[in-house]
Design a protein around this motif. Structure first.
Motif, mmCIF file in Angstrom:
data_model
loop_
_atom_site.group_PDB
_atom_site.id
_atom_site.type_symbol
_atom_site.label_atom_id
_atom_site.label_comp_id
_atom_site.label_asym_id
_atom_site.label_seq_id
_atom_site.Cartn_x
_atom_site.Cartn_y
_atom_site.Cartn_z
ATOM 1 N N ASN A 158 50.649 41.936 38.827
ATOM 2 C CA ASN A 158 49.662 42.949 39.203
ATOM 3 C C ASN A 158 48.417 42.349 39.848
ATOM 4 O OD1 ASN A 158 51.167 45.203 38.145
ATOM 5 N ND2 ASN A 158 50.590 44.485 36.094
ATOM 6 N N GLN A 159 48.477 41.057 40.129
ATOM 7 C CA GLN A 159 47.383 40.308 40.756
ATOM 8 C C GLN A 159 46.200 40.075 39.813
ATOM 9 O OE1 GLN A 159 49.754 39.540 43.161
ATOM 10 N NE2 GLN A 159 47.853 38.973 44.164
ATOM 11 N N LYS A 160 46.427 40.239 38.529
ATOM 12 C CA LYS A 160 45.385 39.899 37.564
ATOM 13 C C LYS A 160 45.341 38.383 37.386
ATOM 14 C CE LYS A 160 43.754 40.822 32.868
ATOM 15 N NZ LYS A 160 44.018 41.532 31.586
ATOM 16 N N ASN A 216 38.290 41.182 32.621
ATOM 17 C CA ASN A 216 39.369 41.406 33.582
ATOM 18 C C ASN A 216 38.930 40.980 34.980
ATOM 19 O OD1 ASN A 216 41.202 42.469 31.743
ATOM 20 N ND2 ASN A 216 40.425 44.555 31.992
ATOM 21 N N VAL A 217 39.691 40.093 35.586
ATOM 22 C CA VAL A 217 39.431 39.613 36.945
ATOM 23 C C VAL A 217 40.742 39.697 37.728
ATOM 24 C CG1 VAL A 217 38.677 37.685 38.384
ATOM 25 C CG2 VAL A 217 37.620 38.050 36.138
ATOM 26 N N TYR A 218 40.658 40.211 38.959
ATOM 27 C CA TYR A 218 41.833 40.313 39.816
ATOM 28 C C TYR A 218 41.649 39.442 41.054
ATOM 29 C CZ TYR A 218 43.656 44.108 36.978
ATOM 30 O OH TYR A 218 44.154 44.841 35.931
ATOM 31 N N GLY A 219 42.765 39.049 41.642
ATOM 32 C CA GLY A 219 42.723 38.230 42.844
ATOM 33 C C GLY A 219 43.393 38.936 44.009
ATOM 34 N N PHE A 220 42.676 39.015 45.109
ATOM 35 C CA PHE A 220 43.251 39.554 46.347
ATOM 36 C C PHE A 220 43.563 38.390 47.264
ATOM 37 C CE2 PHE A 220 42.794 40.741 50.795
ATOM 38 C CZ PHE A 220 43.637 41.837 50.885
#
Length: 244
Positions: A158-160, A216-220
């Motif tokens: 989920n790109q987390k 919570n951190v996501y990466g694009f």
């Protein structure tokens, strides 16, 4: 929403080729490096202002640059440092700017030495969908050996962000963190929490690592080309190959 361009470094590693010129104002092609970032920001919806944070030595350079730009309003902020030894560091400069803001804002933060051709609205669409989480830009440099120079990121389906290693000796992948961050206003207080337990303010990667472990951190993942202008070699590489 506001954008913050980090431009308070002294360019010591590039002193041999850019004496008395701040790194974001180095020419790449026929334009200064920061122009490419400035142009990318023009297409972002709801962006009201671009803030450039610099130091006492180079603030006049950026004020002169800003006076010649047309588009979103630019405000140049002086962090009041005079030497590399006094520099506040990336996290310190973010805190310096945020503490002077009269109200909470969403912030897009970009390192002034980043050069990339990915359109930012795509990044913003992804980031806003993940609110109230923080989103960072990541890039696959496809060279696990070179990843030792960067923050190495692990992502789930989920790109987390599941792991973050700052300049590891043995990287687990070649996906690295760029200096492109989206902080929704709900997350601004995390910085105070981080600084209560850490004095690492020089590199933003330390803060992102802490965030990825606590919040919570996501990466694009950015596509296209990306250059981190941190050395004479990377500068020459960008000048030889970057076209936009």
């Amino acid at each position: 929403m506001k954008a913050l361009i980090l431009a308070a470094g002294y360019g010591t590693r590039l002193a041999s080729v850019i004496k008395d010129t701040p790194k974001p104002l180095i020419p790449v092609g026929d334009r200064p490096l920061i122009d490419y970032v400035f142009d990318k920001l023009q297409n972002i919806k709801h962006l009201s202002e671009i803030v450039v944070v610099s130091n006492n030595k180079f603030t006049p350079h950026f004020q002169k640059w800003a006076a010649g730009r047309r588009g979103l309003p630019i405000r140049v902020v002086n962090d009041n440092t005079n030497t590399p030894e006094e520099r506040l560091g990336s996290v310190g400069d973010i805190r310096f700017v945020w503490e002077k803001e009269p109200s909470l804002q969403d912030w897009l933060i970009i390192g002034g030495d980043n050069l990339f051709d990915q359109d930012l609205p795509v990044f913003m669409e992804f980031s806003i969908a993940k609110t109230p989480a923080v989103t960072i830009g990541v890039f696959d440099i496809k060279d696990i050996g070179s990843a030792t120079k960067f923050g190495v990121v692990g992502l789930d389906k989920n790109q987390k962000v599941t792991s973050f290693q700052e300049k590891p000796k043995d990287p687990v992948s070649s996906i690295i963190a760029m200096c492109v961050y989206y902080f929704p206003k709900q997350t601004i207080g995390y910085l105070t929490e981080y600084l209560s337990v850490s004095k690492a303010v020089d590199a933003a990667g330390s803060y992102i690592q802490w965030l990825s472990e606590k919040k919570n951190v996501y990466g694009f993942q950015f596509s296209g080309k990306w250059y981190d202008i941190g050395s004479v070699e990377s500068l020459n590489d960008a000048r030889n190959h970057f076209k936009i």
